[in-house]
Design an enzyme around this catalytic site. Structure first.
Site, PDB file in Angstrom:
ATOM      1  N   GLY A  19       0.832  -1.210   0.000  1.00 41.37           N
ATOM      2  CA  GLY A  19       0.000   0.000   0.000  1.00 41.37           C
ATOM      3  C   GLY A  19       0.860   1.252   0.000  1.00 41.37           C
ATOM      4  O   GLY A  19       1.856   1.311   0.712  1.00 41.37           O
ATOM      5  N   ARG A  80       1.000  -4.877  -5.326  1.00 37.44           N
ATOM      6  CA  ARG A  80       1.090  -6.071  -4.468  1.00 37.44           C
ATOM      7  C   ARG A  80       1.331  -7.223  -5.441  1.00 37.44           C
ATOM      8  O   ARG A  80       0.403  -7.674  -6.098  1.00 37.44           O
ATOM      9  CB  ARG A  80      -0.202  -6.274  -3.690  1.00 37.44           C
ATOM     10  CG  ARG A  80      -0.559  -5.085  -2.761  1.00 37.44           C
ATOM     11  CD  ARG A  80      -1.687  -5.458  -1.835  1.00 37.44           C
ATOM     12  NE  ARG A  80      -2.224  -4.307  -1.127  1.00 37.44           N
ATOM     13  CZ  ARG A  80      -1.701  -3.764  -0.031  1.00 37.44           C
ATOM     14  NH1 ARG A  80      -0.601  -4.273   0.486  1.00 37.44           N
ATOM     15  NH2 ARG A  80      -2.272  -2.735   0.550  1.00 37.44           N
ATOM     16  N   ASP A 111       5.285  -5.309   5.865  1.00 36.35           N
ATOM     17  CA  ASP A 111       5.686  -6.698   6.150  1.00 36.35           C
ATOM     18  C   ASP A 111       5.719  -7.602   4.909  1.00 36.35           C
ATOM     19  O   ASP A 111       6.614  -8.445   4.783  1.00 36.35           O
ATOM     20  CB  ASP A 111       4.819  -7.304   7.256  1.00 36.35           C
ATOM     21  CG  ASP A 111       3.324  -7.185   6.983  1.00 36.35           C
ATOM     22  OD1 ASP A 111       2.946  -6.584   5.969  1.00 36.35           O
ATOM     23  OD2 ASP A 111       2.537  -7.714   7.799  1.00 36.35           O
ATOM     24  N   THR A 134       4.401   2.129   5.707  1.00 36.07           N
ATOM     25  CA  THR A 134       3.007   1.673   5.656  1.00 36.07           C
ATOM     26  C   THR A 134       2.217   2.507   6.653  1.00 36.07           C
ATOM     27  O   THR A 134       2.721   2.798   7.745  1.00 36.07           O
ATOM     28  CB  THR A 134       2.847   0.180   6.013  1.00 36.07           C
ATOM     29  OG1 THR A 134       1.469  -0.078   6.326  1.00 36.07           O
ATOM     30  CG2 THR A 134       3.677  -0.254   7.210  1.00 36.07           C
ATOM     31  N   ASP A 136      -0.077   1.505   8.408  1.00 36.73           N
ATOM     32  CA  ASP A 136      -0.552   0.658   9.517  1.00 36.73           C
ATOM     33  C   ASP A 136       0.332   0.707  10.773  1.00 36.73           C
ATOM     34  O   ASP A 136      -0.125   0.346  11.863  1.00 36.73           O
ATOM     35  CB  ASP A 136      -0.655  -0.802   9.058  1.00 36.73           C
ATOM     36  CG  ASP A 136      -1.699  -0.995   7.979  1.00 36.73           C
ATOM     37  OD1 ASP A 136      -2.452  -0.039   7.707  1.00 36.73           O
ATOM     38  OD2 ASP A 136      -1.761  -2.096   7.403  1.00 36.73           O
ATOM     39  N   ASP A 138       2.500  -1.327  11.632  1.00 37.42           N
ATOM     40  CA  ASP A 138       2.518  -2.662  12.221  1.00 37.42           C
ATOM     41  C   ASP A 138       3.821  -3.418  11.935  1.00 37.42           C
ATOM     42  O   ASP A 138       3.815  -4.635  11.799  1.00 37.42           O
ATOM     43  CB  ASP A 138       1.318  -3.485  11.709  1.00 37.42           C
ATOM     44  CG  ASP A 138       1.327  -3.635  10.198  1.00 37.42           C
ATOM     45  OD1 ASP A 138       2.090  -2.908   9.519  1.00 37.42           O
ATOM     46  OD2 ASP A 138       0.568  -4.470   9.675  1.00 37.42           O
ATOM     47  N   ARG A 180      -5.674  -3.104   8.721  1.00 37.86           N
ATOM     48  CA  ARG A 180      -5.690  -4.542   8.438  1.00 37.86           C
ATOM     49  C   ARG A 180      -5.750  -5.362   9.726  1.00 37.86           C
ATOM     50  O   ARG A 180      -6.794  -5.384  10.354  1.00 37.86           O
ATOM     51  CB  ARG A 180      -4.456  -4.930   7.620  1.00 37.86           C
ATOM     52  CG  ARG A 180      -4.754  -6.143   6.722  1.00 37.86           C
ATOM     53  CD  ARG A 180      -3.501  -6.716   6.138  1.00 37.86           C
ATOM     54  NE  ARG A 180      -2.789  -5.807   5.312  1.00 37.86           N
ATOM     55  CZ  ARG A 180      -2.920  -5.712   3.997  1.00 37.86           C
ATOM     56  NH1 ARG A 180      -3.743  -6.488   3.360  1.00 37.86           N
ATOM     57  NH2 ARG A 180      -2.213  -4.851   3.314  1.00 37.86           N
TER      58      ARG A 180
END
Ligand code: F6P
Length: 330
Positions: A19, A80, A111, A134, A136, A138, A180
């Site tokens: 993303g 992706r 990731d 990202t 996120d 994460d 996500r």
């Protein structure tokens, strides 16, 4: 950490994958300019790993990245890449890496990007340094990822507007944010907007409890509430929560899914500067012959995090902030 012979490091590639995230352009700029500063040739690979498989290359110079630091998205496109999940796709990419005369790569992403980078290093000794990008947040090993701060502020701006209408109509809103499988965006946004309740994968909250919180607010004269919900692995989850809140507590709720608006827009100063530091650090690591690591930042200091750790370990949610949010939303 991997090691390669950087004595003959002449040509590096840079790609963005997964993303897009606001601040990626600042990272690309930092990679290009730090590379050129070190006398390296820099080539962009378009559309992420897909571009390595399809040989979509674009030579970069100092002016290729001029006037890009303030722009959202990624000027070198992203994707992706399904083929990269397979050994055959990675073999083709490795062959094209050699044919293009690359010595090493910088991969900006999350990731999924780092999983691919680690595998192609193990299978074909392609030296890659990652840069954490990202919305996120994460990724294990770095305090923040590029784009997180901008996404949080974009979501917050929208929620502040929703508060106005929620307060005017005495309404309950459930706002779904991205992330996500992680609740980093939800927690940061929830705390900053004064949410009554946050639903996120790392902290399960029962609908019964959420209804009690809403009811407690109503009893003390609160006439509107905002609940934040992380999309989890199922975007649209906020609608399920709204249904359950209606059936358990009898409350009508409006749902707002913020979606991809959170990924766009001009990056904040924080994201631009984080991206500039980490992008530049990634090139420094390559000049030192280091690879199979991600350039991150912990306590405002650059850190090289083992690539495998970035995707195989989980970055924990700050549980003290959940407690704080519960106290402040009383
Ligand atoms: O990883 C960033 C992210 O925006 C997630 O928060 C979200 O779940 C996902 O990407 C959406 O991906 P796509 O734009 O490919 O649908």
């Amino acid at each position: 950490m991997g090691k390669f012979n950087s004595k003959n490091l002449n040509h590096i590639g840079v790609l963005t994958s997964g993303g897009d995230a606001p601040g990626m352009n600042a990272a690309i700029r930092a990679v290009v300019r730090t590379g050129i500063f070190h006398g390296l040739k820099v080539t962009a690979i378009l559309h992420g790993y897909e571009g390595l498989i399809r040989k979509e290359l674009q030579p970069m110079n100092l002016s290729s990245v001029a006037n890009t630091i303030q722009r959202g998205g990624t000027i070198i496109k992203t994707g992706r890449c399904k083929d990269f999940f397979h050994a055959t796709g990675r073999s083709r990419a490795a062959r094209h890496f050699v044919e293009a005369g690359f010595d090493a790569l910088v991969a900006i992403g999350g990731d999924g990007t780092f999983t691919g980078a680690h595998l192609i290093w193990k299978e074909h000794q392609i030296p890659i340094v990652g840069v954490a990008g990202t919305i996120d947040n994460d990724v294990f090993g770095t305090d923040h990822t590029i784009g997180f701060d901008t996404a949080v502020n974009t979501a917050l701006d929208a929620i502040d507007k929703i508060r106005d209408t929620a307060a005017s109509h005495d309404r309950l809103f459930i706002v779904e944010v991205m992330g996500r499988n992680s609740g980093h965006i939800a927690l940061e946004v929830g705390l900053a907007c004064g949410a009554e309740q946050i639903f996120m994968p790392e902290n399960k909250v029962s609908i019964k409890h959420a209804c009690k919180v809403i009811e407690r607010g109503v009893k003390r004269g609160k006439n509107s509430s905002i609940l934040i919900c992380a999309e989890g692995d199922k975007p649209g989850r906020a609608y399920d929560i709204a249904k359950q809140i209606k059936s358990v507590g009898g409350f009508d709720a409006k749902v707002c899914i913020l979606g991809h608006i959170q990924r766009g827009g001009s990056p904040t100063a924080y994201d631009r500067n984080l991206a500039s530091r980490m992008g530049s650090f990634a090139v420094e690591l390559l000049t030192q012959g280091k690879c199979d690591v991600m350039a991150g930042e912990a306590n405002l200091k650059p850190v090289a995090v083992g690539m495998k750790d970035t995707f195989s370990r989980t970055k924990p949610i700050n549980r003290d902030w959940i407690t704080l949010e519960n106290i402040l939303s009383i």
